[in-house]
Motif scaffolding. Structure first.
Motif, PDB file in Angstrom:
ATOM      1  N   ALA A   1     -47.375  21.124   8.693  1.00 30.23           N
ATOM      2  CA  ALA A   1     -47.114  20.873  10.111  1.00 30.23           C
ATOM      3  C   ALA A   1     -48.396  21.014  10.925  1.00 30.23           C
ATOM      4  CB  ALA A   1     -46.049  21.846  10.619  1.00 30.23           C
ATOM      5  N   HIS A   2     -49.198  22.042  10.608  1.00 27.08           N
ATOM      6  CA  HIS A   2     -50.449  22.231  11.353  1.00 27.08           C
ATOM      7  C   HIS A   2     -51.416  21.095  11.071  1.00 27.08           C
ATOM      8  CE1 HIS A   2     -53.203  24.518  13.786  1.00 27.08           C
ATOM      9  NE2 HIS A   2     -54.146  24.366  12.874  1.00 27.08           N
ATOM     10  N   ALA A   3     -51.442  20.619   9.826  1.00 32.32           N
ATOM     11  CA  ALA A   3     -52.300  19.480   9.485  1.00 32.32           C
ATOM     12  C   ALA A   3     -51.907  18.252  10.300  1.00 32.32           C
ATOM     13  CB  ALA A   3     -52.207  19.185   7.989  1.00 32.32           C
ATOM     14  N   ILE A   4     -50.601  18.021  10.410  1.00 27.99           N
ATOM     15  CA  ILE A   4     -50.120  16.879  11.198  1.00 27.99           C
ATOM     16  C   ILE A   4     -50.542  17.020  12.651  1.00 27.99           C
ATOM     17  CG2 ILE A   4     -48.039  15.740  12.084  1.00 27.99           C
ATOM     18  CD1 ILE A   4     -46.699  16.449   9.392  1.00 27.99           C
ATOM     19  N   TRP A   5     -50.384  18.236  13.183  1.00 32.70           N
ATOM     20  CA  TRP A   5     -50.736  18.475  14.578  1.00 32.70           C
ATOM     21  C   TRP A   5     -52.220  18.236  14.836  1.00 32.70           C
ATOM     22  CZ3 TRP A   5     -49.486  18.332  19.292  1.00 32.70           C
ATOM     23  CH2 TRP A   5     -50.194  19.041  20.274  1.00 32.70           C
ATOM     24  N   ARG A   6     -53.087  18.704  13.919  1.00 34.73           N
ATOM     25  CA  ARG A   6     -54.521  18.513  14.124  1.00 34.73           C
ATOM     26  C   ARG A   6     -54.876  17.028  14.082  1.00 34.73           C
ATOM     27  NH1 ARG A   6     -57.337  23.477  14.226  1.00 34.73           N
ATOM     28  NH2 ARG A   6     -59.016  22.190  15.055  1.00 34.73           N
ATOM     29  N   MET A   7     -54.179  16.277  13.244  1.00 37.76           N
ATOM     30  CA  MET A   7     -54.436  14.833  13.193  1.00 37.76           C
ATOM     31  C   MET A   7     -53.932  14.138  14.455  1.00 37.76           C
ATOM     32  SD  MET A   7     -53.794  14.030   9.158  1.00 37.76           S
ATOM     33  CE  MET A   7     -54.902  14.739   7.920  1.00 37.76           C
ATOM     34  N   VAL A   8     -52.806  14.619  15.001  1.00 37.81           N
ATOM     35  CA  VAL A   8     -52.332  14.095  16.279  1.00 37.81           C
ATOM     36  C   VAL A   8     -53.355  14.402  17.374  1.00 37.81           C
ATOM     37  CG1 VAL A   8     -50.587  14.373  18.084  1.00 37.81           C
ATOM     38  CG2 VAL A   8     -49.884  14.141  15.692  1.00 37.81           C
ATOM     39  N   GLN A   9     -53.927  15.602  17.343  1.00 31.24           N
ATOM     40  CA  GLN A   9     -54.971  15.953  18.305  1.00 31.24           C
ATOM     41  C   GLN A   9     -56.155  14.998  18.189  1.00 31.24           C
ATOM     42  OE1 GLN A   9     -55.396  20.228  17.274  1.00 31.24           O
ATOM     43  NE2 GLN A   9     -55.089  20.597  19.460  1.00 31.24           N
ATOM     44  N   ALA A  10     -56.504  14.653  16.943  1.00 24.44           N
ATOM     45  CA  ALA A  10     -57.642  13.764  16.721  1.00 24.44           C
ATOM     46  C   ALA A  10     -57.364  12.348  17.204  1.00 24.44           C
ATOM     47  CB  ALA A  10     -57.991  13.749  15.230  1.00 24.44           C
ATOM     48  N   ILE A  11     -56.154  11.865  16.967  1.00 22.32           N
ATOM     49  CA  ILE A  11     -55.838  10.462  17.235  1.00 22.32           C
ATOM     50  C   ILE A  11     -55.364  10.248  18.674  1.00 22.32           C
ATOM     51  CG2 ILE A  11     -54.327   8.548  16.586  1.00 22.32           C
ATOM     52  CD1 ILE A  11     -54.316   9.794  13.726  1.00 22.32           C
ATOM     53  N   LYS A  12     -54.498  11.150  19.166  1.00 21.50           N
ATOM     54  CA  LYS A  12     -53.861  10.957  20.472  1.00 21.50           C
ATOM     55  C   LYS A  12     -54.450  11.800  21.599  1.00 21.50           C
ATOM     56  CE  LYS A  12     -50.631   7.945  19.423  1.00 21.50           C
ATOM     57  NZ  LYS A  12     -50.555   6.624  20.076  1.00 21.50           N
ATOM     58  N   ASP A  13     -55.191  12.850  21.261  1.00 23.71           N
ATOM     59  CA  ASP A  13     -55.750  13.767  22.250  1.00 23.71           C
ATOM     60  C   ASP A  13     -54.702  14.252  23.254  1.00 23.71           C
ATOM     61  OD1 ASP A  13     -57.641  15.326  23.527  1.00 23.71           O
ATOM     62  OD2 ASP A  13     -58.286  13.712  24.861  1.00 23.71           O
ATOM     63  N   PRO A  14     -53.656  14.956  22.779  1.00 29.94           N
ATOM     64  CA  PRO A  14     -52.585  15.399  23.673  1.00 29.94           C
ATOM     65  C   PRO A  14     -53.035  16.395  24.727  1.00 29.94           C
ATOM     66  CG  PRO A  14     -52.369  16.436  21.529  1.00 29.94           C
ATOM     67  CD  PRO A  14     -53.426  15.383  21.387  1.00 29.94           C
ATOM     68  N   GLU A  15     -54.200  17.023  24.520  1.00 34.31           N
ATOM     69  CA  GLU A  15     -54.696  17.996  25.504  1.00 34.31           C
ATOM     70  C   GLU A  15     -55.522  17.332  26.598  1.00 34.31           C
ATOM     71  OE1 GLU A  15     -55.836  22.007  23.670  1.00 34.31           O
ATOM     72  OE2 GLU A  15     -55.971  20.659  21.955  1.00 34.31           O
ATOM     73  N   ASN A  16     -55.643  15.995  26.519  1.00 35.46           N
ATOM     74  CA  ASN A  16     -56.395  15.248  27.538  1.00 35.46           C
ATOM     75  C   ASN A  16     -57.788  15.821  27.766  1.00 35.46           C
ATOM     76  OD1 ASN A  16     -54.219  13.422  28.137  1.00 35.46           O
ATOM     77  ND2 ASN A  16     -53.232  15.090  29.255  1.00 35.46           N
ATOM     78  N   ARG A  17     -58.525  15.966  26.674  1.00 31.39           N
ATOM     79  CA  ARG A  17     -59.852  16.573  26.760  1.00 31.39           C
ATOM     80  C   ARG A  17     -60.905  15.619  27.296  1.00 31.39           C
ATOM     81  NH1 ARG A  17     -59.890  18.877  20.682  1.00 31.39           N
ATOM     82  NH2 ARG A  17     -58.810  16.874  20.414  1.00 31.39           N
ATOM     83  N   GLY A  18     -60.585  14.336  27.379  1.00 31.18           N
ATOM     84  CA  GLY A  18     -61.545  13.382  27.915  1.00 31.18           C
ATOM     85  C   GLY A  18     -62.094  12.467  26.830  1.00 31.18           C
ATOM     86  N   SER A  19     -63.171  11.762  27.176  1.00 28.88           N
ATOM     87  CA  SER A  19     -63.732  10.780  26.247  1.00 28.88           C
ATOM     88  C   SER A  19     -65.238  10.937  26.069  1.00 28.88           C
ATOM     89  CB  SER A  19     -63.422   9.362  26.744  1.00 28.88           C
ATOM     90  OG  SER A  19     -63.950   9.165  28.045  1.00 28.88           O
ATOM     91  N   SER A  20     -65.766  12.108  26.379  1.00 26.43           N
ATOM     92  CA  SER A  20     -67.202  12.328  26.221  1.00 26.43           C
ATOM     93  C   SER A  20     -67.573  12.377  24.744  1.00 26.43           C
ATOM     94  CB  SER A  20     -67.601  13.645  26.896  1.00 26.43           C
ATOM     95  OG  SER A  20     -67.014  14.749  26.220  1.00 26.43           O
ATOM     96  N   GLY A  21     -68.872  12.294  24.477  1.00 28.70           N
ATOM     97  CA  GLY A  21     -69.337  12.363  23.097  1.00 28.70           C
ATOM     98  C   GLY A  21     -68.944  13.672  22.430  1.00 28.70           C
ATOM     99  N   LYS A  22     -69.003  14.759  23.187  1.00 28.46           N
ATOM    100  CA  LYS A  22     -68.628  16.061  22.651  1.00 28.46           C
ATOM    101  C   LYS A  22     -67.153  16.073  22.247  1.00 28.46           C
ATOM    102  CE  LYS A  22     -68.124  20.922  23.952  1.00 28.46           C
ATOM    103  NZ  LYS A  22     -68.295  21.928  25.035  1.00 28.46           N
ATOM    104  N   VAL A  23     -66.303  15.507  23.092  1.00 28.61           N
ATOM    105  CA  VAL A  23     -64.872  15.479  22.800  1.00 28.61           C
ATOM    106  C   VAL A  23     -64.589  14.606  21.580  1.00 28.61           C
ATOM    107  CG1 VAL A  23     -62.625  14.708  23.638  1.00 28.61           C
ATOM    108  CG2 VAL A  23     -64.147  15.993  25.155  1.00 28.61           C
ATOM    109  N   LYS A  24     -65.266  13.473  21.474  1.00 22.08           N
ATOM    110  CA  LYS A  24     -65.086  12.613  20.308  1.00 22.08           C
ATOM    111  C   LYS A  24     -65.485  13.340  19.029  1.00 22.08           C
ATOM    112  CE  LYS A  24     -65.618   8.236  22.783  1.00 22.08           C
ATOM    113  NZ  LYS A  24     -66.447   7.023  22.993  1.00 22.08           N
ATOM    114  N   PHE A  25     -66.557  14.106  19.120  1.00 21.79           N
ATOM    115  CA  PHE A  25     -66.982  14.897  17.958  1.00 21.79           C
ATOM    116  C   PHE A  25     -65.925  15.934  17.596  1.00 21.79           C
ATOM    117  CE2 PHE A  25     -69.083  18.750  16.330  1.00 21.79           C
ATOM    118  CZ  PHE A  25     -69.646  18.240  15.163  1.00 21.79           C
ATOM    119  N   MET A  26     -65.367  16.614  18.620  1.00 17.93           N
ATOM    120  CA  MET A  26     -64.342  17.627  18.372  1.00 17.93           C
ATOM    121  C   MET A  26     -63.082  16.997  17.785  1.00 17.93           C
ATOM    122  SD  MET A  26     -65.817  20.410  19.062  1.00 17.93           S
ATOM    123  CE  MET A  26     -64.390  21.465  18.812  1.00 17.93           C
ATOM    124  N   ARG A  27     -62.761  15.787  18.210  1.00 20.40           N
ATOM    125  CA  ARG A  27     -61.590  15.102  17.655  1.00 20.40           C
ATOM    126  C   ARG A  27     -61.821  14.742  16.187  1.00 20.40           C
ATOM    127  NH1 ARG A  27     -59.554  10.764  22.139  1.00 20.40           N
ATOM    128  NH2 ARG A  27     -58.022  10.343  20.492  1.00 20.40           N
TER     129      ARG A  27
END
Length: 271
Positions: A69-95
């Motif tokens: 479940a946690h693996a799925i959630w982290r992949m959702v974070q990477a693909i959908k960015d549910p936390e709305n972190r933005g689109s900066s280079g740093k955020v893309k790296f974190m995703r």
């Protein structure tokens, strides 16, 4: 979406399972630090401890489901960015890191499944040494391990930065917490994240040592990093503090599973 949707239920289960694993790692390591026997531990050792408990098979099945479940959630974070972190280079790296972490938790769940089946499962240190040995055999392999050491060091320093400035609190649901609850969760996070800073820095030192000696056995994962902390000046105290920090980190994840802001605010799955 709202907090009752399946993806949020999955995410919460994942945080709880992850918290339970690292709380157990910290507890087992604390037993070593205070002289109750045993060795420093990693997630694989935690899985073995779970299976030895009453109803251990049921408990471990729950842990496996939670890690997936946690693996799925982290992949959702990477693909959908549910936390709305933005689109900066740093955020893309974190995703991108989120996606890699998701893959790591799939691997952890597979290791737990092997233990559930009674199979001989190598621990994290053994797996790390195998991969480091393979990389050292490549052209410029020692430099690749040196780069890995540098990345681990950067990761460790970032954990200290995150702990000091509490950057992780951007995930907290302010509307669900009062100021006192925010403060408690912030300090739980600070202590737990700082403990990971120590672990990452020690792992960086182990990888550095492997790169300069061309010896894969000098490298190691979580368990070896904790064991190396014990071998430093005042090592038992450092190990005990780190073990306590990992236990606190587990508690932090338990609480975060309820107070994560995205579970209250939701996100648009179509975005």
């Amino acid at each position: 979406m709202n907090k009752q949707t399946p993806i949020f239920v999955i995410a919460r289960i994942g945080y709880i399972a992850k918290g339970l694993v690292y709380f157990m790692v910290g507890l087992l390591t604390m037993q070593t630090a205070i002289g109750m026997g045993g060795e420093t531990s990693d997630a694989t050792d935690a899985f073995r401890e779970f299976i030895n408990q009453p109803f251990g098979s049921v408990l471990l099945i729950g842990i496996i489901a939670g890690l997936i479940a946690h693996a799925i959630w982290r992949m959702v974070q990477a693909i959908k960015d549910p936390e709305n972190r933005g689109s900066s280079g740093k955020v893309k790296f974190m995703r991108a890191i989120d996606f890699i972490v998701g893959c790591i938790y799939i691997s952890m769940s597979y290791a737990a499944w092997q233990i559930l089946q009674g199979l001989n499962t190598p621990d994290g240190d053994e797996t790390t040494e195998v991969w480091v040995e393979r990389i050292l055999e490549l052209p410029f392999g020692s430099w690749l391990i040196m780069i890995a050491a540098g990345l681990l060091l950067i990761g460790g320093l970032y954990q200290f930065y995150s702990s000091w400035y509490a950057t992780f609190e951007s995930s907290f649901s302010e509307k669900s917490m009062n100021e006192k609850e925010m403060g408690i969760l912030r300090w739980l996070g600070r202590i737990g994240v700082a403990a990971w800073g120590l672990v990452y820095c020690m792992m960086a030192f182990l990888f550095y040592r492997a790169s300069v000696t061309f010896d894969a056995e000098e490298a190691g994962g979580l368990s070896e990093a904790l064991s190396s902390l014990r071998d430093q000046p005042y090592g038992i105290w450092v190990l005990g503090i780190t073990a306590g920090g990992l236990m606190v980190y587990g508690i932090y994840l338990f609480v975060l599973s309820y107070y994560h802001k995205v579970f209250d605010e939701g996100f648009d799955a179509s975005s």
